[in-house]
Structures are given as structure tokens and as C-alpha cells.
Design a protein around this motif. Structure first.
Motif, mmCIF file in Angstrom:
data_model
loop_
_atom_site.group_PDB
_atom_site.id
_atom_site.type_symbol
_atom_site.label_atom_id
_atom_site.label_comp_id
_atom_site.label_asym_id
_atom_site.label_seq_id
_atom_site.Cartn_x
_atom_site.Cartn_y
_atom_site.Cartn_z
ATOM 1 N N ALA A 1 0.703 -1.657 0.190
ATOM 2 C CA ALA A 1 -0.015 -0.303 -0.501
ATOM 3 C C ALA A 1 0.840 1.477 -0.028
ATOM 4 C CB ALA A 1 -0.441 0.358 1.752
ATOM 5 N N ASN A 2 0.699 2.350 -0.567
ATOM 6 C CA ASN A 2 1.555 3.665 0.012
ATOM 7 C C ASN A 2 0.431 4.895 1.048
ATOM 8 O OD1 ASN A 2 3.027 3.559 -2.864
ATOM 9 N ND2 ASN A 2 0.696 3.799 -3.830
ATOM 10 N N VAL A 3 1.347 4.980 1.918
ATOM 11 C CA VAL A 3 1.027 5.382 2.463
ATOM 12 C C VAL A 3 1.426 6.855 2.813
ATOM 13 C CG1 VAL A 3 0.757 3.277 4.333
ATOM 14 C CG2 VAL A 3 3.328 3.882 3.843
ATOM 15 N N VAL A 4 0.579 7.596 3.800
ATOM 16 C CA VAL A 4 1.839 9.312 3.505
ATOM 17 C C VAL A 4 2.015 9.067 5.492
ATOM 18 C CG1 VAL A 4 1.087 11.931 4.157
ATOM 19 C CG2 VAL A 4 -0.170 10.511 2.432
ATOM 20 N N PHE A 5 3.044 9.803 5.476
ATOM 21 C CA PHE A 5 4.030 9.920 6.792
ATOM 22 C C PHE A 5 3.313 11.139 7.163
ATOM 23 C CE2 PHE A 5 8.062 12.229 9.003
ATOM 24 C CZ PHE A 5 8.222 10.867 9.615
ATOM 25 N N ALA A 6 3.152 10.693 8.803
ATOM 26 C CA ALA A 6 2.546 11.419 9.658
ATOM 27 C C ALA A 6 2.668 12.646 9.998
ATOM 28 C CB ALA A 6 2.043 10.941 10.947
ATOM 29 N N HIS A 7 4.252 12.998 9.912
ATOM 30 C CA HIS A 7 4.883 13.814 10.545
ATOM 31 C C HIS A 7 5.499 15.066 9.185
ATOM 32 C CE1 HIS A 7 4.358 12.327 14.466
ATOM 33 N NE2 HIS A 7 4.978 11.761 13.942
ATOM 34 N N THR A 8 4.573 15.160 8.066
ATOM 35 C CA THR A 8 5.701 15.539 6.486
ATOM 36 C C THR A 8 5.486 16.948 6.339
ATOM 37 O OG1 THR A 8 5.125 15.634 4.414
ATOM 38 C CG2 THR A 8 3.264 14.763 5.590
ATOM 39 N N SER A 9 6.311 17.719 6.251
ATOM 40 C CA SER A 9 5.778 18.828 5.808
ATOM 41 C C SER A 9 5.003 19.837 4.567
ATOM 42 C CB SER A 9 7.148 19.760 5.524
ATOM 43 O OG SER A 9 8.143 18.833 5.097
ATOM 44 N N HIS A 10 4.666 18.585 4.040
ATOM 45 C CA HIS A 10 3.266 18.680 2.875
ATOM 46 C C HIS A 10 2.171 18.320 2.606
ATOM 47 C CE1 HIS A 10 6.961 21.415 1.329
ATOM 48 N NE2 HIS A 10 7.423 20.669 1.801
ATOM 49 N N PRO A 11 1.546 18.031 4.173
ATOM 50 C CA PRO A 11 0.130 16.915 3.728
ATOM 51 C C PRO A 11 -0.246 16.827 2.975
ATOM 52 C CG PRO A 11 0.254 18.329 5.659
ATOM 53 C CD PRO A 11 1.818 18.854 5.524
ATOM 54 N N ALA A 12 -0.933 18.461 2.636
ATOM 55 C CA ALA A 12 -2.109 17.761 1.280
ATOM 56 C C ALA A 12 -2.083 17.880 0.313
ATOM 57 C CB ALA A 12 -2.088 19.794 1.358
ATOM 58 N N GLN A 13 0.049 17.798 -0.587
ATOM 59 C CA GLN A 13 0.150 17.419 -1.612
ATOM 60 C C GLN A 13 0.715 15.597 -1.360
ATOM 61 O OE1 GLN A 13 1.644 20.892 0.459
ATOM 62 N NE2 GLN A 13 1.859 22.060 -1.202
ATOM 63 N N ALA A 14 1.169 16.040 -0.406
ATOM 64 C CA ALA A 14 1.748 14.171 -0.251
ATOM 65 C C ALA A 14 -0.058 13.482 0.216
ATOM 66 C CB ALA A 14 2.321 13.983 1.441
ATOM 67 N N GLU A 15 -0.936 13.899 0.447
ATOM 68 C CA GLU A 15 -1.929 13.047 0.230
ATOM 69 C C GLU A 15 -2.706 13.378 -1.316
ATOM 70 O OE1 GLU A 15 -4.553 14.747 2.993
ATOM 71 O OE2 GLU A 15 -4.063 14.292 4.303
ATOM 72 N N LYS A 16 -2.055 14.301 -1.894
ATOM 73 C CA LYS A 16 -3.199 14.354 -3.509
ATOM 74 C C LYS A 16 -1.917 12.998 -3.845
ATOM 75 C CE LYS A 16 -3.814 18.363 -6.067
ATOM 76 N NZ LYS A 16 -3.582 19.665 -6.767
ATOM 77 N N PHE A 17 -0.981 13.435 -4.579
ATOM 78 C CA PHE A 17 -0.110 12.140 -4.636
ATOM 79 C C PHE A 17 0.159 10.719 -3.769
ATOM 80 C CE2 PHE A 17 4.001 10.378 -4.462
ATOM 81 C CZ PHE A 17 4.101 9.466 -6.492
ATOM 82 N N ALA A 18 -0.509 10.503 -2.826
ATOM 83 C CA ALA A 18 -1.441 9.216 -2.142
ATOM 84 C C ALA A 18 -2.386 8.931 -3.214
ATOM 85 C CB ALA A 18 -1.573 9.090 -0.835
ATOM 86 N N ALA A 19 -3.532 10.260 -3.237
ATOM 87 C CA ALA A 19 -4.770 9.154 -4.037
ATOM 88 C C ALA A 19 -4.634 9.136 -5.115
ATOM 89 C CB ALA A 19 -5.388 10.931 -3.740
ATOM 90 N N PHE A 20 -3.213 9.842 -5.695
ATOM 91 C CA PHE A 20 -3.090 9.407 -7.253
ATOM 92 C C PHE A 20 -2.399 8.231 -7.833
ATOM 93 C CE2 PHE A 20 -0.630 9.660 -11.431
ATOM 94 C CZ PHE A 20 -1.785 10.271 -11.997
ATOM 95 N N LEU A 21 -1.897 7.577 -6.718
ATOM 96 C CA LEU A 21 -1.261 6.515 -6.414
ATOM 97 C C LEU A 21 -2.409 5.620 -6.368
ATOM 98 C CD1 LEU A 21 1.842 6.919 -4.608
ATOM 99 C CD2 LEU A 21 2.127 6.943 -6.850
#
Lengths: 418, 337
Positions: A303-323
């Protein structure tokens, strides 16, 4: 000499990781500039497909750039854990079943419930694998099942009919015996000391279990589970498989690729590497696993996951959604790296290697058993290796090794708590 | 700093003796002579303190590095050995629990036994290096630089690369060693996965990659022994064997002591060779696992960082004890000419 080299190397890596983290935050603070995300992966053969997906994502999101951080499997989890502790893990990264609960329960992962509310587009067993206490933390990327790969030339030479979906353990054992040719150094099969591709499958085929469904108890003391282990140790004892020593020197995968094994229990992910190897390019094919008491194959997926302490949560979530989207799954399917998790895209993967009967992997889905995990899977995975080694090299009877393993695994599971 | 101090100290009494001598020339001039001597002494002292300041200044970068990268981590490790860690950091103080668990850990006991074997087998490299050094240091030998470079090459090669190449050499079915043995009718074992040969196989690689370093130090030691001693011994009728035991060995003993201490400390830290040569699923792992390997496994695979810190600290104590023992022992056999 000594561990200092390793520590120094990881320090350098951590430093490199932190500098990239710095540069990404610097670029975002500069206002209208681009945001750069890092994407942690381990499989080098999948990097080209990931690059294509990233290119498609960047085309739709011109303000975001994504860089791949590839770490070989052997170091991936060690490095990721150190990076996550230090707050510098990649913004988005690959997760697998055995590690998922450890990360989710320690607040390292960002909940993705809002990012991709509809998980019915994935096989339900996979979507559920990446839920912790009812929250979806990972979006299934791909899945894999295990099949029976076989070398056609060795079968032809021995006059044995190719495996079919109707094969039972007895058919398999008879074939392994006939195909073994000590003079040529050819073995019937490689009894790899490997859960997912070997003994987990046979344990479930024999009607046993690795871990109870509630994740509290080991299944290794169950007589059916022991029968699943004996399937392999008998093959080693009969010299129809290379010894554990031989397989330590040369991995069964390499033996199969160089035409020294007639059969190899391997994953759907092996198709890409086999297609690139001279011996296995057209010389091998794949069938469903033989049936024991029942049919079974282990299903697992990343699975693709997003790091909880990323400095760009919005962009990271967008990328995860695309993946996790159909478009990304389609790219993965077309490059033929792995079976994409998004329903409806799997057939493209089957067509990517027409020389192999890859449908075998999908045909086994109704019998598929989820990969056994708990909160701290690594703890008892180490025990499996240590204890089962004794059964594999014949220094201990299988039932004794399995009983010892069950006792120690129960103790490890008791430590996990709730 | 020590050399500067030792150099400055003998000067001071000499200076005051001079001052006293000039003052003793006339009875009345004694009063004027004493202050001037005191003045000189004060100047010397000021000179010495500025010298010390400069020494401190030049030593500061190294001392800082040593403090930050060695001493502070040692103290931290000591503290962490009394704690229990979570998988993603955060620790709780649990007192002596880790040390109590260590006492009953059969893996640790076997790891210590294995490590002591690496240590003993590593010491076997010293006589080998001594022979190599003696052969290469013979006067008039040609191509010394070439051979020395050749033997030193493994020392400067990445241990991981060394281990990977040796893995191929040791491979049971397709390795070079067994292929050559097969030519003379010997069926070699699976060197690195056989419980009986694996430890020796690892130790041999360690020995091979360390012998060049020992040899270079011993060569330097051999070359610093004055030739006249040997000429004198020859005149007295001593043969080569007698010369070796009566001259070479005692005069080389400081170098031998140095390489022994280094070899023991180095082999106690055996890790990378085991990690790469043996690997995690090797059936011979229990017979080859070193203490540092166990530390690695506990710290980075099983997430028991506190317990791993305790292992590291016990290893430190053992290293200090063994080194201290050697320093006591050296009084009996090391001769400083």
C-alpha cells in the motif's frame, strides 16, 4: 572495520535525507515555488513504472515534483524506522502487511479515510489489511499470489506432463521425484525457507494456520500446520530439493533461473524478472499451486502511505490519492511489473507477458489466504527463521521445532498487548 | 602536549641554577640577583602557560570531536542500557532489567564464545605478518614496495566488497576453492553454511584482510633495529635463530605489543564479515554470530535498543578488561630499548 562503517553509512544516509527534507521545506517557504515530495520504494524493477506514474501526476499538478528514494529491501525497514523516529521519513512511501500495524499503532502514518473514501475499488482483503482500529491508513497499490513456476525443458526431458490446476500434493511429489537428476545437478524443486512463497501456502493447504484470526495465538503446534512444514522438509530429506546449505550459497530463485530447478514456488512479481532472463524468458511457465487438503495461496499486497509528520500533508495526500487511482493502476498494469490492486485493471497485467499463463495467479483468488500478520510481526518472523532452520537442515524433528516455535511465538504475541 | 611539557621542564632547573650561579659572584649582589632570577622564572612560567594555551587551542578540534562522537555516546549508551525503548523512539527507565536478562541469554553466551574465537584466530595473523615482514625487510630485496602494496590492499578495501568476493570463493557448488579442491579429488564442504567450517571461514577472511596492516607496522619496527647489533652478534658467533630470539624478538616487542592490542580490540568488534558472509538465514548463524552482530540484531531488527545498549556496554567492559590485562602482562615481555 566493525559496525562503525554501518553506523557511519546510515548517518550519511540520514544526513542526505535531512538535507532533502530541508530543501523541500525551503522551496515551499519561498512562496510560489514548487513543492517537492519524496517517495520511498524498495523494488528497483518497479522504479521505471513509478517514474511513469510520477510523470502523469506532475503533468496534472505542475506545482509539485516527486523524487523517488529507492532503498534496497535488505535495508529499507531499518532505514525507514530510523528516519521515521528522526522525523525525516519520505513524504509518501511503500508499506507492507507485516510492518503496517507497527507503524499505524505508533502514529507514524496519516489517516487516509478522507483522501479516498471509496475502498470498494480494491479487493476487500487488501483494503482491510491496511485498516487499523477501523481507520484506513494505506491505499492498496498492488497484490500478489503465489504460483507454481516450472521449467518446460526439464519436464520434457523427464517425460513428465506439465502441472495443471488439477494437481494435488501427490502429483507434485511424484513429479519432483521424477524430475530430480543428481548427475546433472538438477533438483525437482527448491524448498526455500520462506513463508510467503513456501511454507505459509502449504500450512493453509494442509488445513493448518500460522496465526489465529484474532492475532493472539500461534498455529505452529497444530498437527495440520506441521504437515504443511513436513511437505518441505521431506523434499529436502529426499534430496529432491537442494539442502539448506546449498540454498544459502545460491538462492533457489537463481538456481531456477539457471535451469537447476525443475519447479519453483514463486510470486506473480517474478514474471518481470523471468521475462528478462535468457533461460526463463520463454523456457518456463506457471500453473496454480497444487492442492493439499484444500486449495490455498497466500495473497499479499503493498500500500502507499503518507508520513504523519510530512511538511506538505496536502500535497502528499494528493499524490497518495493519485497512486491509488485507476490511472496509476493502469500504468502499472501496462508495464507489467505487478498486479495492480484497482479492480478492472488486472487483465492488462495478464496480457503484458503473453508467453506465461499469468491467469493462474488470478484464478487462485477465490482460495487466497491473507498474509499472516500481527502488531509486531517481525518479532516472530525472526523466531520462524531460527527455529525452522533446525527442521530444514534435519538437526531437529519437524514437530519438535514447530512446538518450540509455537511456545516462543505465543510468548512474543503476549508481549504485544492490545 | 606531553612532549612539550617534558621538553620545557628540564629547562627550568637549569635556568635557576644559572641564575643562582651569577648571583653567588658577590655578597651584596645577592639581593639584586634573586629578583632577576625570580623574574626569569616568572617569564618562563608565563611562556609555559601561553604554550599550554596554544596546545589546548590546537587540541580543541580533536578533543571536541572525541567528546561529541565518542565520549558522549558512551555515556548515552550507558544510560540507555538501563532503559526500554519503543520502536519509534521514546524510552522508559527500567533499572537493571536489561542486565538481568543478559545473564540468562544463551545467545549472548554463544556470541561471546564465537567472538573470543575470532579474537584468538585473529592473533594467529601476527606470526604470519611477522614472517612476511621479516622476508620483505631483508636487505637487498627487490620490489618490496610492490609486495607491501599488494599485501596492504585488502586493508584499504571495503569490508563488504571483500566479503562478497569471498562469498563467491567459498560457494559450495560453484566456488573457486571447491572447484580447485575437486581437481585433486577432494569434495569441499559448504564453507560458510556448514556449522563446522563457517567460523573458521569468517576468521580466515578477517585474518587475510588484516595481515597487511600488522605487517607494515612490524616492518617499520624491524627497520628501526640498528644493523650493528646483528654484526656484533655475528662476531660473537650467534646464528640466525639465536639472533632472532636474542635480538629481533626483544627489540621488536614494543611493535608486537602494539599490534596485539589492536588485533584484540579489532576482532572483538567483528561484525561486517559475519553480516555479509553469513547472512540472516544461514543455518550456521548461531555458530558464527559475534557480539556486535547480536547487538545489531537487537537494536535494529528486533527494536530492543535498551537491551542492545546493555550488550554494547558489556562488550566495552570486556574490551577494557582484556586490554588492561595485556598492559599488565607487557611488563614481563616487552622491552623498551
Amino acid at each position: 572495520m566493525g559496525i562503525r562503517t554501518v553506523v557511519a553509512a546510515s548517518a550519511v544516509l540520514a544526513l542526505a535525507a535531512s538535507t532533502t527534507a530541508c530543501s523541500s521545506s525551503a522551496s515551499s517557504s519561498s512562496g510560489g515555488g514548487k513543492v517537492s515530495l519524496s517517495y520511498g520504494v524498495w523494488d528497483a524493477t518497479q522504479v521505471p513504472a513509478m517514474q511513469k506514474i510520477i510523470a502523469a501526476f506532475e503533468a496534472q499538478n505542475p506545482t509539485i515534483t516527486v523524487t523517488i528514494q529507492q532503498t534496497p529491501w535488505a535495508d529499507y525497514w531499518t532505514k525507514l524506522q530510523a528516519a521515521a523516529s528522526g522525523g525525516s521519513a519520505p513524504d509518501v512511501f511503500w508499506m507492507n502487511g507485516p510492518n503496517f500495524q507497527l507503524y499505524a499503532s505508533n502514529n507514524v502514518l496519516e489517516p487516509l479515510t478522507d483522501v479516498h473514501p471509496d475502498t470498494s475499488v480494491y479487493p476487500p482483503a487488501l483494503a482491510k489489511l491496511y485498516q487499523y482500529k477501523g481507520v484506513q491508513y494505506g491505499l492498496p497499490k498492488d497484490f500478489d499470489t503465489v504460483g507454481l513456476w516450472y521449467n518446460k525443458a526439464i519436464f520434457d526431458a523427464a517425460g513428465v506432463a506439465y502441472p495443471t490446476a488439477a494437481w494435488t500434493w501427490a502429483d507434485f511429489q511424484a513429479a519432483a521425484k521424477k524430475l530430480t537428476d543428481p548427475g546433472k545437478g538438477v533438483y525437482g524443486v527448491g524448498a526455500n525457507l520462506e513463508g510467503q512463497e513456501n511454507f505459509y501456502d502449504t500450512i493453509y493447504q494442509a488445513g493448518g494456520y500460522v496465526i489465529s484470526p484474532d492475532g493472539k495465538k500461534s498455529g505452529y503446534a497444530d498437527p495440520a500446520s506441521i504437515a504443511g512444514l513436513k511437505f518441505w522438509t521431506d523434499l529436502v530429506a529426499a534430496k529432491e530439493s537442494p539442502s539448506l546449505k546449498q540454498m544459502t550459497d545460491t538462492a533457489p530463485l537463481n538456481l531456477f533461473e539457471s535451469g537447476k530447478l525443475a519447479m519453483y514456488w514463486g510470486g506473480s512479481w517474478d514474471a518481470k524478472a523471468f521475462a528478462a532472463n535468457d533461460t526463463t524468458k520463454t523456457g518456463v511457465d506457471v500453473a496454480p499451486l497444487p492442492a493439499g487438503v484444500k486449495k490455498a495461496t497466500i495473497i499479499h499486497g503493498l500500500a502507499n502511505v503518507v508520513f504523519a509528520h510530512t511538511s506538505h500533508p496536502a500535497q502528499a495526500e494528493k499524490f497518495a490519492a493519485f497512486l491509488g487511482s485507476q490511472q496509476a493502476a493502469q500504468i502499472e498494469a501496462d508495464t507489467g511489473t505487478v498486479i495492480p490492486a484497482y479492480n478492472g485493471t488486472q487483465q492488462s497485467w495478464v496480457k503484458a507477458y503473453p508467453q506465461y499463463h499469468l491467469q493462474s495467479f488470478l484464478d487462485q483468488l477465490p482460495d487466497a489466504v491473507p498474509y499472516p500478520i500481527s502488531k509486531d510481526t517481525a518479532a516472530w518472523n525472526t523466531l520462524e527463521t531460527t527455529e525452522l532452520t533446525k527442521a530444514w537442515d534435519g538437526s531437529e524433528p519437524v514437530d519438535k521445532a514447530a512446538a518450540d516455535l509455537a511456545t516462543q511465538m505465543d510468548a512474543a504475541l503476549a508481549k504485544e498487548g492490545s | 602536549m606531553t612532549t612539550a611539557g617534558a621538553g620545557a621542564r628540564p629547562l627550568a632547573p637549569a635556568a635557576s641554577a644559572l641564575g643562582g650561579g651569577s648571583g653567588g659572584g658577590g655578597g651584596s649582589s645577592g639581593a639584586t640577583g634573586t629578583p632577576s632570577a625570580r623574574e626569569t622564572r616568572r617569564r618562563r612560567r608565563r611562556h609555559r602557560s601561553t604554550e599550554a594555551a596554544w596546545a589546548a587551542f590546537f587540541l580543541a578540534p580533536t578533543a571536541l570531536g572525541l567528546g561529541v562522537f565518542y565520549l558522549w555516546p558512551v555515556l548515552q549508551t550507558f544510560y540507555y542500557s538501563f532503559t526500554t525503548w519503543g520502536p519509534f523512539g521514546g524510552h522508559t527507565f527500567t533499572g537493571l532489567a536489561n542486565y538481568r536478562a543478559l545473564l540468562h541469554d544463551p545467545d549472548l553466551r554463544s556470541a561471546f564464545v564465537n567472538t573470543l574465537w575470532y579474537c584468538l584466530l585473529g592473533l594467529a595473523g601476527i606470526p604470519i605478518a611477522l614472517v612476511l615482514a621479516a622476508v620483505l625487510a631483508r636487505p637487498g630485496r627487490r620490489g618490496v614496495g610492490f609486495y607491501r602494496a599488494l599485501l596492504f590492499l585488502p586493508v584499504v578495501t571495503m569490508p563488504v566488497a571483500v566479503a562478497i568476493v569471498w562469498r563467491w570463493l567459498y560457494a559450495g557448488d560453484y566456488g573457486l576453492i571447491n572447484t580447485l579442491l575437486g581437481k585433486i579429488g577432494i569434495h569441499g564442504p559448504y564453507w560458510i553454511s556448514d556449522q563446522h567450517t563457517a567460523l573458521i571461514a569468517v576468521a580466515v577472511v578477517g585474518l587475510w584482510s588484516g595481515v597487511g596492516y600488522t605487517m607494515v607496522i612490524l616492518m617499520a619496527g624491524l627497520e628501526s633495529i640498528p644493523r650493528q647489533y646483528y654484526e656484533a652478534a655475528q662476531i660473537d658467533g650467534a646464528g640466525p635463530v639465536r639472533q632472532f630470539f636474542a635480538l629481533t624478538l626483544p627489540l621488536l616487542s614494543p611493535s608486537l605489543f602494539f599490534v596485539t592490542v589492536l588485533s584484540v580490540i579489532g576482532t572483538l568488534q567483528t561484525f561486517d564479515l559475519v553480516y555479509v558472509l553469513i547472512g540472516q538465514t544461514n543455518p550456521a548463524l548461531p555458530q558464527t554470530r559475534s557480539v556486535v552482530y547480536l547487538f545489531y540484531q537487537d537494536a535494529f531488527v528486533d527494536n530492543n535498543r535498551g537491551y542492545a545498549a546493555a550488550i554494547a556496554f558489556v562488550l566495552l567492559l570486556v574490551t577494557v578488561a582484556l586490554t588492561g590485562f595485556q598492559f599488565r602482562l607487557q611488563k614481563r615481555w616487552v622491552h623498551y630499548a
